[in-house]
Design an enzyme around this catalytic site. Sequence first.
Site, PDB file in Angstrom:
ATOM      1  N   ASP A  46      34.852  38.130  54.155  1.00 14.24           N
ATOM      2  CA  ASP A  46      36.052  37.839  53.380  1.00 14.24           C
ATOM      3  C   ASP A  46      36.663  39.094  52.770  1.00 14.24           C
ATOM      4  O   ASP A  46      37.887  39.234  52.708  1.00 14.24           O
ATOM      5  CB  ASP A  46      35.731  36.833  52.282  1.00 14.24           C
ATOM      6  CG  ASP A  46      35.484  35.433  52.829  1.00 14.24           C
ATOM      7  OD1 ASP A  46      36.013  35.126  53.906  1.00 14.24           O
ATOM      8  OD2 ASP A  46      34.766  34.660  52.172  1.00 14.24           O
ATOM      9  N   ASN A 116      43.833  36.910  46.311  1.00 13.36           N
ATOM     10  CA  ASN A 116      42.904  36.009  45.626  1.00 13.36           C
ATOM     11  C   ASN A 116      43.252  35.831  44.159  1.00 13.36           C
ATOM     12  O   ASN A 116      43.564  34.729  43.723  1.00 13.36           O
ATOM     13  CB  ASN A 116      41.471  36.517  45.751  1.00 13.36           C
ATOM     14  CG  ASN A 116      40.782  36.017  47.008  1.00 13.36           C
ATOM     15  OD1 ASN A 116      41.363  35.283  47.796  1.00 13.36           O
ATOM     16  ND2 ASN A 116      39.547  36.421  47.195  1.00 13.36           N
ATOM     17  N   ASP A 146      35.495  37.590  27.460  1.00 11.64           N
ATOM     18  CA  ASP A 146      35.100  38.721  28.300  1.00 11.64           C
ATOM     19  C   ASP A 146      36.214  39.078  29.276  1.00 11.64           C
ATOM     20  O   ASP A 146      36.249  40.184  29.810  1.00 11.64           O
ATOM     21  CB  ASP A 146      33.827  38.400  29.081  1.00 11.64           C
ATOM     22  CG  ASP A 146      32.577  38.516  28.235  1.00 11.64           C
ATOM     23  OD1 ASP A 146      32.657  39.080  27.123  1.00 11.64           O
ATOM     24  OD2 ASP A 146      31.516  38.046  28.680  1.00 11.64           O
ATOM     25  N   ALA A 154      44.269  30.020  47.523  1.00 13.51           N
ATOM     26  CA  ALA A 154      43.372  30.661  48.497  1.00 13.51           C
ATOM     27  C   ALA A 154      42.221  31.368  47.809  1.00 13.51           C
ATOM     28  O   ALA A 154      41.113  31.453  48.353  1.00 13.51           O
ATOM     29  CB  ALA A 154      44.153  31.657  49.353  1.00 13.51           C
ATOM     30  N   ASN A 160      37.389  32.954  40.628  1.00 13.31           N
ATOM     31  CA  ASN A 160      37.814  31.841  39.781  1.00 13.31           C
ATOM     32  C   ASN A 160      36.762  30.734  39.722  1.00 13.31           C
ATOM     33  O   ASN A 160      36.440  30.212  38.649  1.00 13.31           O
ATOM     34  CB  ASN A 160      39.135  31.282  40.310  1.00 13.31           C
ATOM     35  CG  ASN A 160      39.547  29.994  39.637  1.00 13.31           C
ATOM     36  OD1 ASN A 160      39.949  29.983  38.486  1.00 13.31           O
ATOM     37  ND2 ASN A 160      39.455  28.894  40.375  1.00 13.31           N
ATOM     38  N   SER A 162      33.557  31.004  40.370  1.00 14.83           N
ATOM     39  CA  SER A 162      32.363  31.511  39.692  1.00 14.83           C
ATOM     40  C   SER A 162      32.521  31.467  38.176  1.00 14.83           C
ATOM     41  O   SER A 162      31.537  31.337  37.446  1.00 14.83           O
ATOM     42  CB  SER A 162      32.072  32.950  40.138  1.00 14.83           C
ATOM     43  OG  SER A 162      31.801  33.010  41.519  1.00 14.83           O
TER      44      SER A 162
END
Length: 256
Positions: A46, A116, A146, A154, A160, A162
């Site tokens: 990826d 992304n 944080d 996509a 995002n 995670s």
Amino acid sequence: MPNDAQKIAFLASPTPEAQAALARLTGRYGQHAPEAADVVVALGGDGFMLQTLHATTELPVPTYGMNRGTVGFLMNEYEEDDLLWRLAAAEEAVINPLKMVATRGDGSQVEALAINEVSLLRAGPQAARLRIAVDGRIRMEELVCDGALLATPAGSTAYNYSAHGPILPIGSEVLALTAMSAFRPRRWRGALLPKRARVRFDVLDAGKRPMMAEADGFSVRDVVRVEVASDAEVRHRLLFDPGHGLEERLLREQFT
């Protein structure tokens, strides 16, 4: 019927697996420069697919990926036989990237595109403080966290996801605004925004609580303001084998 005269530009990541595949496929199907090709075939994972899309932004040709990496969410299965048939039958998905304009403390600006996500991350030991505005209206006076990110459909299964953000259907015309380790407001996980939304992040107390911005891994340090919006003028064309397009992959990911 496939076009036997179809010109293919094979691009490969530097890994041994991808380089070996490049040698076999170019020997079998030929090789053309991307600007002279009808289609780009990316060999890697990826991350390499994102690199390929960024590198070919100015070209009108579609990109078909074959997985020689790990996850391969944006890739098709690797198979050397019948490539022309697969390219002819492939389904196309069009992706508009995000455009990031990051302003540093010295007033200089850096622009970048993100397929992304655009993310802001703390660059010091203390939690960051952000003010968030959408379409010129302040929606959150202070987010202590944080970091935060704005993801495309996509990219919604990448960083995002995670960060516990939602998976977005590819045709949903929305963006995911997701916080990372939000301390205040408590338990705030983010928001869904229209694709046309223009988002502005202001870094509060940047001298004491520095932040960096990233657009698909391209980093800008010491930012004080970051503006993000979809760039409708840039269209990335991705090809997928029938029944294995982005829509199906996003659905499958939610039931895995």
